[in-house]
Write a protein that holds these residues in place. Structure first.
Motif, short mmCIF file in Angstrom:
data_model
loop_
_atom_site.label_atom_id
_atom_site.label_comp_id
_atom_site.label_asym_id
_atom_site.label_seq_id
_atom_site.Cartn_x
_atom_site.Cartn_y
_atom_site.Cartn_z
N ASP A 54 0.99 -1.21 -0.52
CA ASP A 54 -0.08 0.30 -0.15
C ASP A 54 0.86 1.02 -0.29
OD1 ASP A 54 -1.89 -1.80 0.04
OD2 ASP A 54 -2.48 -1.19 2.19
N GLU A 55 1.58 1.72 0.59
CA GLU A 55 2.80 2.62 0.92
C GLU A 55 3.92 2.58 -0.42
OE1 GLU A 55 5.58 1.51 4.02
OE2 GLU A 55 4.54 1.87 5.29
N ALA A 56 3.66 1.60 -1.47
CA ALA A 56 4.49 1.39 -2.33
C ALA A 56 3.97 1.57 -3.30
CB ALA A 56 4.53 -0.21 -2.95
N THR A 57 2.49 1.61 -3.30
CA THR A 57 1.32 2.09 -4.73
C THR A 57 0.67 3.37 -4.06
OG1 THR A 57 0.63 -0.04 -4.54
CG2 THR A 57 -0.73 1.26 -5.23
N ALA A 58 0.93 4.49 -2.84
CA ALA A 58 0.72 5.20 -2.36
C ALA A 58 1.81 6.39 -3.35
CB ALA A 58 0.43 5.52 -1.06
N ALA A 59 3.35 5.59 -2.81
CA ALA A 59 4.69 6.45 -3.69
C ALA A 59 4.63 6.26 -4.71
CB ALA A 59 5.62 5.74 -3.17
N PHE A 60 3.88 5.24 -6.05
CA PHE A 60 3.61 5.37 -7.22
C PHE A 60 2.65 6.59 -7.63
CE2 PHE A 60 2.33 3.47 -10.91
CZ PHE A 60 3.11 2.96 -12.26
N GLU A 61 1.68 6.34 -7.47
CA GLU A 61 -0.34 7.18 -7.42
C GLU A 61 0.80 8.35 -7.63
OE1 GLU A 61 -2.92 5.77 -5.70
OE2 GLU A 61 -2.70 3.91 -7.19
N LYS A 62 1.76 8.88 -6.11
CA LYS A 62 2.21 10.79 -6.02
C LYS A 62 3.20 10.82 -7.07
CE LYS A 62 3.90 13.68 -2.21
NZ LYS A 62 4.91 13.00 -1.16
N SER A 63 4.03 10.11 -7.67
CA SER A 63 4.89 10.15 -8.28
C SER A 63 4.53 10.58 -10.19
CB SER A 63 5.91 9.16 -8.38
OG SER A 63 6.75 9.74 -9.82
N ARG A 64 2.88 9.11 -9.87
CA ARG A 64 3.17 10.01 -11.48
C ARG A 64 1.95 10.68 -11.15
NH1 ARG A 64 -2.22 6.75 -11.28
NH2 ARG A 64 -2.92 8.20 -9.85
N ASP A 65 1.33 11.08 -10.38
CA ASP A 65 0.14 12.53 -10.85
C ASP A 65 1.32 13.79 -10.36
OD1 ASP A 65 -1.52 10.98 -9.91
OD2 ASP A 65 -1.88 11.39 -8.06
N ASN A 66 2.18 14.21 -9.59
CA ASN A 66 3.57 15.13 -9.72
C ASN A 66 3.15 15.35 -10.90
OD1 ASN A 66 3.08 15.24 -6.91
ND2 ASN A 66 4.14 14.37 -6.43
N HIS A 67 3.93 14.01 -12.39
CA HIS A 67 5.03 14.93 -12.98
C HIS A 67 3.46 14.87 -14.26
CE1 HIS A 67 8.24 12.70 -11.75
NE2 HIS A 67 8.95 12.83 -12.21
N VAL A 68 2.37 14.34 -13.58
CA VAL A 68 1.39 14.69 -14.91
C VAL A 68 1.20 16.16 -14.80
CG1 VAL A 68 -1.08 14.27 -15.49
CG2 VAL A 68 0.01 11.88 -14.89
N LYS A 69 1.18 16.53 -13.37
CA LYS A 69 0.90 18.24 -13.19
C LYS A 69 2.29 18.89 -14.02
CE LYS A 69 -2.19 17.96 -8.80
NZ LYS A 69 -1.43 18.03 -7.00
N ARG A 70 3.44 18.48 -14.44
CA ARG A 70 4.46 19.23 -14.53
C ARG A 70 4.63 18.97 -16.56
NH1 ARG A 70 9.66 16.83 -11.86
NH2 ARG A 70 10.42 17.74 -13.88
N GLY A 71 2.93 18.61 -16.77
CA GLY A 71 2.99 18.59 -18.52
C GLY A 71 3.61 16.49 -19.13
#
Length: 84
Positions: A54-71
């Motif tokens: 669950d921690e690993a999945t949350a970090a994966f999703e957070k990283s994905r969302d941050n990069h999508v926000k950056r274009g």
């Protein structure tokens, strides 16, 4: 689980990419791999170990969302339980 994100090409520079991979390790934990760089150029790989999926999945999703926000745009997704 694997996800490839890519920026649009601007000018003469090659577009940048980010590849996120979430995989189980041999000791029962999880590893998040982040590879970043320019397409056709050098890249950098970072490993982040996690004890719980669950921690690993949350970090994966957070990283994905941050990069999508950056274009970055999602260009490839692989994994039966890939986040949406």
């Amino acid at each position: 689980m694997r996800l490839l994100l890519q920026q649009r090409a601007e000018g003469r520079e090659a577009p940048r990419f980010v590849q996120l991979t979430l995989q189980p390790d041999l000791l029962g934990g999880w590893t998040l791999l982040r590879e970043t760089g320019q397409i056709g150029g050098r890249s950098q790989l970072k490993r982040e170990p996690y004890l719980l999926q669950d921690e690993a999945t949350a970090a994966f999703e957070k990283s994905r969302d941050n990069h999508v926000k950056r274009g970055f745009l999602v260009t490839f997704v692989r994994g039966a339980d890939a986040p949406k």
